[in-house]
Scaffold this motif. Structure first.
Motif, PDB file in Angstrom:
ATOM      1  N   ALA A 218      -1.740  -3.431  -8.754  1.00  0.00           N
ATOM      2  CA  ALA A 218      -1.202  -4.791  -8.928  1.00  0.00           C
ATOM      3  C   ALA A 218      -2.246  -5.861  -8.602  1.00  0.00           C
ATOM      4  O   ALA A 218      -2.098  -6.604  -7.637  1.00  0.00           O
ATOM      5  CB  ALA A 218       0.033  -4.950  -8.048  1.00  0.00           C
TER       6      ALA A 218
ATOM      7  N   GLU B 128      -0.579  -9.730 -11.067  1.00  0.00           N
ATOM      8  CA  GLU B 128       0.048 -10.617 -10.073  1.00  0.00           C
ATOM      9  C   GLU B 128      -0.596 -12.001 -10.175  1.00  0.00           C
ATOM     10  O   GLU B 128      -1.516 -12.339  -9.426  1.00  0.00           O
ATOM     11  CB  GLU B 128      -0.067 -10.008  -8.678  1.00  0.00           C
ATOM     12  CG  GLU B 128       0.689  -8.679  -8.622  1.00  0.00           C
ATOM     13  CD  GLU B 128       1.248  -8.311  -7.259  1.00  0.00           C
ATOM     14  OE1 GLU B 128       0.636  -8.681  -6.242  1.00  0.00           O
ATOM     15  OE2 GLU B 128       2.312  -7.654  -7.230  1.00  0.00           O
TER      16      GLU B 128
ATOM     17  N   ARG C  81      -1.965   1.097  -1.397  1.00  0.00           N
ATOM     18  CA  ARG C  81      -2.786  -0.110  -1.382  1.00  0.00           C
ATOM     19  C   ARG C  81      -3.595  -0.127  -0.088  1.00  0.00           C
ATOM     20  O   ARG C  81      -3.387   0.696   0.811  1.00  0.00           O
ATOM     21  CB  ARG C  81      -1.905  -1.355  -1.506  1.00  0.00           C
ATOM     22  CG  ARG C  81      -0.885  -1.501  -0.391  1.00  0.00           C
ATOM     23  CD  ARG C  81       0.044  -2.691  -0.652  1.00  0.00           C
ATOM     24  NE  ARG C  81       1.088  -2.795   0.364  1.00  0.00           N
ATOM     25  CZ  ARG C  81       2.157  -3.557   0.247  1.00  0.00           C
ATOM     26  NH1 ARG C  81       2.347  -4.292  -0.826  1.00  0.00           N
ATOM     27  NH2 ARG C  81       3.056  -3.599   1.213  1.00  0.00           N
TER      28      ARG C  81
END
Ligand code: GLU
Length: 310
Positions: free
Chosen positions: A28, A62, A237
């Motif tokens: 993302a 994003e 992440r």
């Protein structure tokens, strides 16, 4: 906590045709700069885990920060990922196309009295806390909000809003904690194979902003909604987002969203031991490409086996 499924998720749940056990991973990035080698590491971790577990891999752009995100950076993300040998499902979710969804979630929280308008500028806040030694800071390094606008009377709020003053919406953290309960936790894999329960500590963030003055959402709101809408089962992440997960768990509880599993991986360091990021001028993947580095070299250097698999 309220019950029932969240309205703003329903179309997605129908589209997905209910739940499935297949793991779903995502990368993302925010298109506010070129991807660097730290991003390459993170995306490859996700991509390889999806492949090993016969899972799905999604890309999400994003780009809610409309001032800092740029279409050419977004284009560069697609090119750099393709160069690395990565493929992803279409369509790609671009957050800037979904402000109404995030706004409706924010509105739900506001209706429940969990948010309040805040008119302070950054300068107002730093002035308010400047006299106090060791004023606490949130995990991003910003001073914990001193609560100035939480104490405004309803009349005063209405007057300021009616006069056109811009307001951010902040979470009333103690109110939110008393609704969501204090015992939030998440399932964390870290660098290992065995999960552990981590106790969420959303209070680390104080009355943080959930809808900014310029846009009707924030990273925290958008990311939990999209992880749910896209049916993400595994969030992989960097460790720099470990503390954000405390806030994400709180929002998931308040909005009736499922909690994915989390794996916060180690961050790559440069030779001097500094975290690689745009601010430390890590080499972008573009620059490596221009220097003639091959995708195999990047994969090898990052500890992934040589051939990208499809
Ligand atoms: N968009 C965020 C970033 O580029 C990452 C969000 C996430 O992985 O949760 O730092």
């Amino acid at each position: 906590m309220s019950s029932g499924s969240s309205d703003f998720l329903r179309p997605y749940e129908e589209a997905r045709g209910g739940s499935s056990l297949q793991p779903v991973f995502r990368f993302a990035p925010s298109p506010n700069g070129y991807l660097h080698i730290g991003h390459a590491y993170s995306v490859l971790r996700n991509y390889e885990m999806a492949r090993e577990q016969d899972g799905r891999f999604l890309l999400r752009i994003e780009d809610i920060d409309i001032d800092r995100c740029r279409p050419d950076y977004e284009q560069a993300i697609y090119e750099d990922l393709a160069w690395l040998g990565i493929t992803w499902e279409q369509p790609v979710l671009r957050q800037s196309e979904h402000f109404a969804v995030y706004a409706s979630a924010v509105e739900r929280l506001r209706e429940r009295g969990l948010l309040y308008p805040c008119f302070c500028t950054r300068l107002d806040i730093s002035r308010a806390v400047s006299g106090v030694r060791d004023w606490p800071r949130d995990p991003d390094g910003a001073p914990i909000y001193p609560g100035t606008c939480r104490h405004l009377s309803l009349d005063e709020r209405d007057r300021r809003l009616a006069s056109g003053q811009h307001a951010a919406l902040r979470i009333d953290m103690s109110q939110a904690l008393s609704e969501a309960g204090m015992l939030l936790a998440w399932c964390e894999y870290g660098e290992g194979d065995e999960p552990r329960d981590v106790r969420a500590e959303p209070m680390l963030w104080g009355d943080t902003v959930l809808a900014r003055k310029d846009i009707p959402t924030s990273y925290h709101v958008s990311v939990v909604i999209d992880d749910a809408r896209q049916g993400i089962t595994d969030v992989v992440r960097g460790k720099d987002l470990f503390n954000a997960t405390s806030l994400h768990r709180l929002l998931q509880a308040l909005l009736d969203l499922p909690a994915p599993r989390y794996r916060h991986h180690d961050l790559l360091r440069d030779a001097a031991g500094q975290k690689l990021s745009k601010s430390t001028r890590a080499k972008s993947i573009r620059t490596l490409r221009a220097e003639g580095v091959k995708p195999e070299d990047v994969r090898r250097r990052l500890g992934f086996d040589l051939a990208p698999h499809h």
